[in-house]
Motif scaffolding. Structure first.
Motif, PDB file in Angstrom:
ATOM      1  N   MET A 293       0.818  -1.203   0.000  1.00 26.12           N
ATOM      2  CA  MET A 293       0.000   0.000   0.000  1.00 26.12           C
ATOM      3  C   MET A 293       0.861   1.267   0.000  1.00 26.12           C
ATOM      4  O   MET A 293       0.502   2.275  -0.617  1.00 26.12           O
ATOM      5  N   ALA A 294       2.023   1.205   0.658  1.00 22.72           N
ATOM      6  CA  ALA A 294       2.922   2.368   0.663  1.00 22.72           C
ATOM      7  C   ALA A 294       3.374   2.711  -0.750  1.00 22.72           C
ATOM      8  O   ALA A 294       3.392   3.888  -1.147  1.00 22.72           O
ATOM      9  N   HIS A 295       3.756   1.693  -1.521  1.00 23.08           N
ATOM     10  CA  HIS A 295       4.212   1.957  -2.887  1.00 23.08           C
ATOM     11  C   HIS A 295       3.061   2.404  -3.785  1.00 23.08           C
ATOM     12  O   HIS A 295       3.248   3.256  -4.664  1.00 23.08           O
ATOM     13  N   LEU A 296       1.877   1.857  -3.556  1.00 18.93           N
ATOM     14  CA  LEU A 296       0.703   2.325  -4.296  1.00 18.93           C
ATOM     15  C   LEU A 296       0.410   3.787  -3.975  1.00 18.93           C
ATOM     16  O   LEU A 296       0.161   4.603  -4.873  1.00 18.93           O
ATOM     17  N   ARG A 297       0.437   4.088  -2.703  1.00 21.02           N
ATOM     18  CA  ARG A 297       0.141   5.464  -2.290  1.00 21.02           C
ATOM     19  C   ARG A 297       1.148   6.452  -2.878  1.00 21.02           C
ATOM     20  O   ARG A 297       0.767   7.500  -3.416  1.00 21.02           O
ATOM     21  N   GLU A 328       9.667   2.521 -11.276  1.00 22.03           N
ATOM     22  CA  GLU A 328      10.382   1.913 -10.149  1.00 22.03           C
ATOM     23  C   GLU A 328       9.406   1.449  -9.070  1.00 22.03           C
ATOM     24  O   GLU A 328       9.571   0.364  -8.485  1.00 22.03           O
ATOM     25  N   LEU A 329       8.381   2.249  -8.816  1.00 17.87           N
ATOM     26  CA  LEU A 329       7.379   1.890  -7.816  1.00 17.87           C
ATOM     27  C   LEU A 329       6.549   0.700  -8.286  1.00 17.87           C
ATOM     28  O   LEU A 329       6.219  -0.193  -7.498  1.00 17.87           O
ATOM     29  N   GLU A 330       6.238   0.661  -9.566  1.00 16.57           N
ATOM     30  CA  GLU A 330       5.464  -0.455 -10.115  1.00 16.57           C
ATOM     31  C   GLU A 330       6.236  -1.770 -10.003  1.00 16.57           C
ATOM     32  O   GLU A 330       5.651  -2.820  -9.683  1.00 16.57           O
ATOM     33  N   ILE A 331       7.539  -1.726 -10.257  1.00 17.33           N
ATOM     34  CA  ILE A 331       8.366  -2.934 -10.139  1.00 17.33           C
ATOM     35  C   ILE A 331       8.312  -3.479  -8.717  1.00 17.33           C
ATOM     36  O   ILE A 331       8.196  -4.690  -8.499  1.00 17.33           O
ATOM     37  N   GLU A 332       8.385  -2.599  -7.727  1.00 17.63           N
ATOM     38  CA  GLU A 332       8.348  -3.053  -6.339  1.00 17.63           C
ATOM     39  C   GLU A 332       6.978  -3.613  -5.972  1.00 17.63           C
ATOM     40  O   GLU A 332       6.883  -4.607  -5.230  1.00 17.63           O
ATOM     41  N   ILE A 333       5.915  -3.017  -6.489  1.00 14.68           N
ATOM     42  CA  ILE A 333       4.568  -3.539  -6.236  1.00 14.68           C
ATOM     43  C   ILE A 333       4.448  -4.969  -6.779  1.00 14.68           C
ATOM     44  O   ILE A 333       3.936  -5.867  -6.100  1.00 14.68           O
ATOM     45  N   LEU A 334       4.944  -5.188  -7.980  1.00 13.53           N
ATOM     46  CA  LEU A 334       4.893  -6.526  -8.570  1.00 13.53           C
ATOM     47  C   LEU A 334       5.752  -7.515  -7.782  1.00 13.53           C
ATOM     48  O   LEU A 334       5.376  -8.674  -7.594  1.00 13.53           O
ATOM     49  N   ALA A 335       6.907  -7.064  -7.312  1.00 15.57           N
ATOM     50  CA  ALA A 335       7.791  -7.937  -6.537  1.00 15.57           C
ATOM     51  C   ALA A 335       7.151  -8.339  -5.215  1.00 15.57           C
ATOM     52  O   ALA A 335       7.244  -9.493  -4.783  1.00 15.57           O
ATOM     53  N   LEU A 336       6.498  -7.382  -4.545  1.00 21.70           N
ATOM     54  CA  LEU A 336       5.888  -7.659  -3.246  1.00 21.70           C
ATOM     55  C   LEU A 336       4.655  -8.551  -3.365  1.00 21.70           C
ATOM     56  O   LEU A 336       4.411  -9.404  -2.510  1.00 21.70           O
ATOM     57  N   THR A 337       3.874  -8.352  -4.421  1.00 17.87           N
ATOM     58  CA  THR A 337       2.654  -9.150  -4.570  1.00 17.87           C
ATOM     59  C   THR A 337       2.925 -10.538  -5.157  1.00 17.87           C
ATOM     60  O   THR A 337       2.100 -11.430  -5.024  1.00 17.87           O
ATOM     61  N   LYS A 338       4.050 -10.717  -5.826  1.00 16.43           N
ATOM     62  CA  LYS A 338       4.484 -12.013  -6.355  1.00 16.43           C
ATOM     63  C   LYS A 338       3.425 -12.675  -7.238  1.00 16.43           C
ATOM     64  O   LYS A 338       3.291 -13.903  -7.253  1.00 16.43           O
ATOM     65  N   GLY A 339       2.648 -11.876  -7.921  1.00 14.49           N
ATOM     66  CA  GLY A 339       1.656 -12.418  -8.835  1.00 14.49           C
ATOM     67  C   GLY A 339       0.443 -13.022  -8.170  1.00 14.49           C
ATOM     68  O   GLY A 339      -0.394 -13.647  -8.821  1.00 14.49           O
ATOM     69  N   GLU A 340       0.310 -12.836  -6.841  1.00  8.94           N
ATOM     70  CA  GLU A 340      -0.797 -13.455  -6.108  1.00  8.94           C
ATOM     71  C   GLU A 340      -2.008 -12.529  -6.078  1.00  8.94           C
ATOM     72  O   GLU A 340      -2.375 -11.963  -5.057  1.00  8.94           O
ATOM     73  N   CYS A 341      -2.628 -12.333  -7.224  1.00  4.59           N
ATOM     74  CA  CYS A 341      -3.808 -11.478  -7.313  1.00  4.59           C
ATOM     75  C   CYS A 341      -4.961 -12.300  -7.873  1.00  4.59           C
ATOM     76  O   CYS A 341      -4.774 -13.099  -8.789  1.00  4.59           O
ATOM     77  N   TYR A 342      -6.128 -12.128  -7.277  1.00  2.45           N
ATOM     78  CA  TYR A 342      -7.277 -12.927  -7.672  1.00  2.45           C
ATOM     79  C   TYR A 342      -8.330 -12.041  -8.312  1.00  2.45           C
ATOM     80  O   TYR A 342      -8.502 -10.891  -7.959  1.00  2.45           O
ATOM     81  N   ALA A 343      -9.056 -12.601  -9.243  1.00  7.70           N
ATOM     82  CA  ALA A 343     -10.089 -11.860  -9.961  1.00  7.70           C
ATOM     83  C   ALA A 343     -11.256 -11.535  -9.038  1.00  7.70           C
ATOM     84  O   ALA A 343     -11.491 -12.233  -8.068  1.00  7.70           O
TER      85      ALA A 343
END
Length: 343
Positions: A293-297, A328-343
């Motif tokens: 959430m910090a990187h999103l914000r 750079e912020l988007e890369i960190e968001i993807l790294a932290l979430t590790k692709g674990e997103c559900y529809a």
């Protein structure tokens, strides 16, 4: 109203004579300090002839920039927050006077004591001479944050703050989704991150007073120790882990990306310092949601600041360059979430 308050020196001198009850006040230095894309800070070196403030004084005048972001407190509200925090034992500047008479500067402002030290994140995280005992410093930062978190709602002096959300994590997702929707940009990674956060919300905990910008670059270090926490315009009620997630987010580590505690030291030392004041049990795993959430914000704030420049609201190279941080912020968001997103 102009952006340069030095043109109001005479009006400021008269105001200072009034609040200090001194016969004579002389402003020797009135100099804008670096930083402050959202608010302006001006160093004032003042000679006071008599009364309780007699002698040489170093104060900081804090006022609005010519434009702001939607979530900023007013200067009167920030003044009230600083007073409450200072009284709770938080290392923060002592506030002196708040002025809402726009005949003085054309905008609201307040004055506070000048805190000694350095705040520049790139120097603090890179120069061992400034931080000779990193473990002790991050423990100090943790304890200071915990003292802030001892302030609980409701609080009479902070009645202007919106009441705490029933589910702070969900409220954060909905708030920043709303800000993103208001911008004319395509940001699929940010949408991904918001959906991930919506699906991975932590258990609700008791709300407390948050700084919401507690990070390296927003506190002063003097002789290797914390001397004061700055920039309180985002304060509100919320989950204490939000502040810790913001402080430990990679985007605020400057020259120390491998040092999780603000680029200064180890997160375990920070949490140990926090635990010397707070009974809350907080683990590394608890912080993952709030780091996402910090990187999103920060990404959404960066887009908002770039929009201030691009729209012509406030022409600023600093604001324009802030918008360039998005990948750079988007890369960190993807790294932290590790692709674990559900529809």
């Amino acid at each position: 109203m102009t952006g340069d308050i030095s043109t109001y020196r005479d009006a400021l001198t008269s105001y200072l004579r009034l609040v200090t009850t001194a016969k004579e006040v002389h402003i020797e230095i009135l100099q804008r300090l670096s930083g402050g894309a959202i608010q302006e800070n001006w160093l004032m070196v003042v000679q006071v002839s008599d009364g309780p403030y007699q002698g040489a004084q170093r104060w900081v005048l804090r006022t609005d920039a010519l434009s702001s972001v939607p979530v900023s407190l007013s200067r009167a509200q920030e003044f009230a927050v600083l007073r409450v925090a200072y009284d709770a034992g938080v290392k923060a500047p002592k506030v002196l006077w708040c002025c809402q008479d726009r005949a003085i500067l054309g905008r609201d402002f307040f004055l506070m004591e000048c805190v000694p030290g350095i705040a520049a994140g790139h120097r603090i995280t890179n120069d061992d001479a400034l931080t000779p005992d990193r473990a002790a410093l991050v423990a100090e930062l943790g304890a200071n944050m915990a003292r802030l978190h001892t302030v609980k709602p409701p609080h009479l002096a902070l009645s202007f703050l919106p009441p705490p959300a029933a589910d702070p994590a969900l409220a954060s997702v909905m708030t920043y989704r709303g800000y993103l929707d208001a911008l004319d940009v395509a940001a699929p990674v940010l949408e991904w991150g918001l959906r991930w956060c919506e699906q991975h919300r932590p258990e609700i905990t008791s709300p407390c007073l948050l700084h919401r910008d507690y990070r390296t670059g927003n506190y002063m270090i003097h002789d290797g120790h914390l001397s004061g926490l700055l920039d309180w315009e985002f304060t509100g009620w919320g989950d204490p882990r939000e502040d810790i997630g913001w402080f430990t987010a990679r985007c605020w580590r400057f020259a120390g990306p491998r040092r999780e505690a603000g680029g200064i030291g180890e997160i375990d030392d920070f949490l140990h310092g926090y635990a010397t004041v707070s009974n809350a049990v907080i683990t590394r795993h608890d912080l993952i949601f709030w780091q996402v959430m910090a990187h999103l914000r920060w990404a959404i704030i960066a887009l908002q600041q770039a929009d201030r420049h691009l729209s012509g609201q406030q022409t600023s190279l600093e604001l324009a360059l802030t918008g360039r941080m998005l990948p750079e912020l988007e890369i960190e968001i993807l790294a932290l979430t590790k692709g674990e997103c559900y529809a």
